[in-house]
Design an enzyme around this catalytic site. Structure first.
Site, PDB file in Angstrom:
ATOM      1  N   CYS A  30      -1.928   9.269   2.800  1.00  0.00           N
ATOM      2  CA  CYS A  30      -1.501   8.713   1.512  1.00  0.00           C
ATOM      3  C   CYS A  30      -2.530   8.951   0.415  1.00  0.00           C
ATOM      4  O   CYS A  30      -2.186   8.963  -0.767  1.00  0.00           O
ATOM      5  CB  CYS A  30      -1.207   7.226   1.636  1.00  0.00           C
ATOM      6  SG  CYS A  30      -2.613   6.225   2.173  1.00  0.00           S
TER       7      CYS A  30
ATOM      8  N   GLU B 199       0.872  -1.176   0.000  1.00  0.00           N
ATOM      9  CA  GLU B 199       0.000   0.000   0.000  1.00  0.00           C
ATOM     10  C   GLU B 199       0.904   1.219   0.000  1.00  0.00           C
ATOM     11  O   GLU B 199       1.444   1.598   1.038  1.00  0.00           O
ATOM     12  CB  GLU B 199      -0.926  -0.007   1.220  1.00  0.00           C
ATOM     13  CG  GLU B 199      -1.839  -1.222   1.289  1.00  0.00           C
ATOM     14  CD  GLU B 199      -2.717  -1.374   0.073  1.00  0.00           C
ATOM     15  OE1 GLU B 199      -2.948  -0.368  -0.629  1.00  0.00           O
ATOM     16  OE2 GLU B 199      -3.162  -2.491  -0.199  1.00  0.00           O
TER      17      GLU B 199
END
Length: 490
Positions: free
Chosen positions: A273, A239
């Site tokens: 993010c 990720e």
């Protein structure tokens, strides 16, 4: 009951396991390797195939969070220099609790063998898929949301019946220590252990032959993790980050777009993010966007220096990195959205908008991870789509507008980890949606059923009937066999 009494009661209910039963908190490479070998052996000799055990572990995780909310929030804030407690509740505790509830509601059904279709040629045999625990799952946690990005993967790993080793980020040391000590009071070391340490321990962690390794962090480090896992053929879920763009379509409700984009850009001071990284907007709406952003800041973050809802940059290195991006730009293109100025000592970084930075600038080449928002101008929607597609595929893409044809054009002509329409970030909190990247923004996805599947071996099973029609295909190959082949071969 005093805090000490409560702590003693919790330890009595969930005793910390000693060295003879494994280590809950690990700080050396030797101990880490030893503990991994122990857990790997247990995963082979005592696989967790029953729902009752998995449910108990999810209950423990929920109890741990419930009992220690303030303790964990304080530790996160200490690492940041100041982190809004409300943001920790909203962005870390809330999705953690709802994720556990979702897993407890659906996990028993997910783990059952599922009958799947079979070709009529093979009937009355049937096919099944049986989810099985992989074994030992490694989880590498980043510093920006250190609680949720530890708990989220743990939920999926526990629901799938795995044992877990968690490596906490060295950039958030106070939380790492607090989290490790808290975990040790609620989980057997044979079930969950926490690794604390600097980069060399992180590197050794990624080299362990896990049955699956899940890493959350930067693309650059993600490449190193994948390379370290490769010799063991360890499957990885990465990720990563990237530059998540926003497209504001012609005719969009600009006030709504600003409201949601600024929410996403200021949450955790932009250290997310999937934060909106830059906005693609038509030139004629530039000034209004800036004006509305200033009004939004005044409404939602007045007196930002002392505002308890606004978080700080995690450390001096990150602060200086972003300030360096801005110092390389002309000050004429930087629009301050508050009267406050950046402060290295307190790591306060007020939001700014940057108008049309050069595509080759650091600001447009690197993930910003701070409350700095570039506004890029486009002439046609095709231009905006081409701009996005010429760059690495983003972790998230956001589009604002009401024109269904234009929205569909963005949906079908771009590839991103996730997509939100008239919203930002909220797809990460949907437990029925997989969360993950594509290309430079990651590989694999988790959350909910997608996470359960990712951290399970989906064993295919063919069950033959007593009436086995395949016997006609045995040698010697006679006329019946030839007639059957003639029927199916073109």
């Amino acid at each position: 009951m005093t805090d000490s009494d409560q702590n003693n009661q919790v330890q009595a209910m969930h005793p910390k396991y000693d060295e003879h039963e494994g280590l809950s908190i690990i700080k050396t490479v030797a101990d880490m390797q030893s503990q991994f070998s122990r857990m790997q052996n247990l995963s082979r000799t005592q696989p967790i195939n029953d729902w009752a055990t998995r449910r108990d572990q999810l209950d423990n995780l929920e109890l741990m969070l419930s009992d220690n909310q303030q303790l964990l929030a304080n530790a996160i804030s200490a690492d940041f220099g100041y982190r809004s407690e409300s943001e920790t509740q909203f962005a870390e505790l809330f999705p953690s609790f709802t994720g556990i509830s979702h897993a407890k509601k659906h996990g028993k059904r997910w783990m059952k063998a599922q009958r799947v279709s079979i070709s009529a040629l093979y009937m009355p045999a049937h096919n099944e898929i049986l989810p099985q625990p992989l074994g030992v799952v490694g989880i590498m946690v980043p510093w920006n949301y250190p609680l949720f990005l530890a708990i989220g993967p743990m939920i999926d790993a526990i629901t799938a019946g795995n044992r877990i080793m968690v490596k906490m980020s060295e950039a958030a040391p106070q939380f790492a220590q607090t989290f490790a000590e808290t975990i040790s009071r609620y989980f057997s070391a044979d079930m969950v252990c926490v690794v604390i340490g600097e980069v060399e321990i992180a590197a050794a962690f990624s080299e362990l032959p896990f049955d699956h390794l899940l890493y959350t962090g930067s693309t650059a480090v993600g490449k190193k993790v994948m390379a370290a896992a490769a010799p063991n053929l360890t499957p990885v879920t990465l990720e990563l980050g990237g530059k998540s763009p926003v497209i504001v379509l012609e005719g969009a409700n600009l006030e709504n777009a600003v409201n949601r984009v600024m929410m996403g850009k200021t949450l955790n001071a932009g250290q997310t993010c999937i934060a909106p990284d830059y906005v693609l907007i038509q030139r004629q709406h530039h000034d209004e966007f800036v004006r509305l952003a200033r009004e939004w800041m005044e409404k939602h973050y007045p007196n930002i220096e002392s505002n308890p809802d606004y978080s700080r940059i995690i450390n001096v290195q990150q602060f200086k990195r972003v300030k360096g991006y801005l110092e390389n730009l002309s000050s004429e293109g930087v629009y301050r959205l508050t009267d406050a100025t950046s402060n290295l000592e307190t790591r306060l970084m007020p939001p700014v908008i940057v108008s049309e930075p050069a595509p080759e600038s650091d600001l447009m080449q690197n993930e910003i991870f701070a409350p700095v928002l570039p506004l890029m101008h486009y002439d046609t929607l095709d231009n905006a789509i081409a701009f996005i597609n010429a760059r690495p595929r983003p972790l998230a893409l956001y589009v604002f507008g009401d024109n269904s044809r234009d929205i569909d054009k963005v949906r079908t002509n771009t590839v991103s980890g996730g997509l939100c329409i008239n919203e930002v970030i909220m797809h990460v909190a949907q437990h029925d949606l997989p969360f993950g990247g594509v290309g430079d923004s990651g590989t694999g996805a988790y959350h909910g059923k997608a996470g359960f599947d990712r951290l399970s071996h989906m064993k295919p099973i063919f069950v033959q009937s007593k009436l086995n029609g395949l016997n006609i295909l045995l040698p010697p190959y006679g006329g019946l066999f030839k007639k059957a082949m003639a029927l199916f071969l073109k």
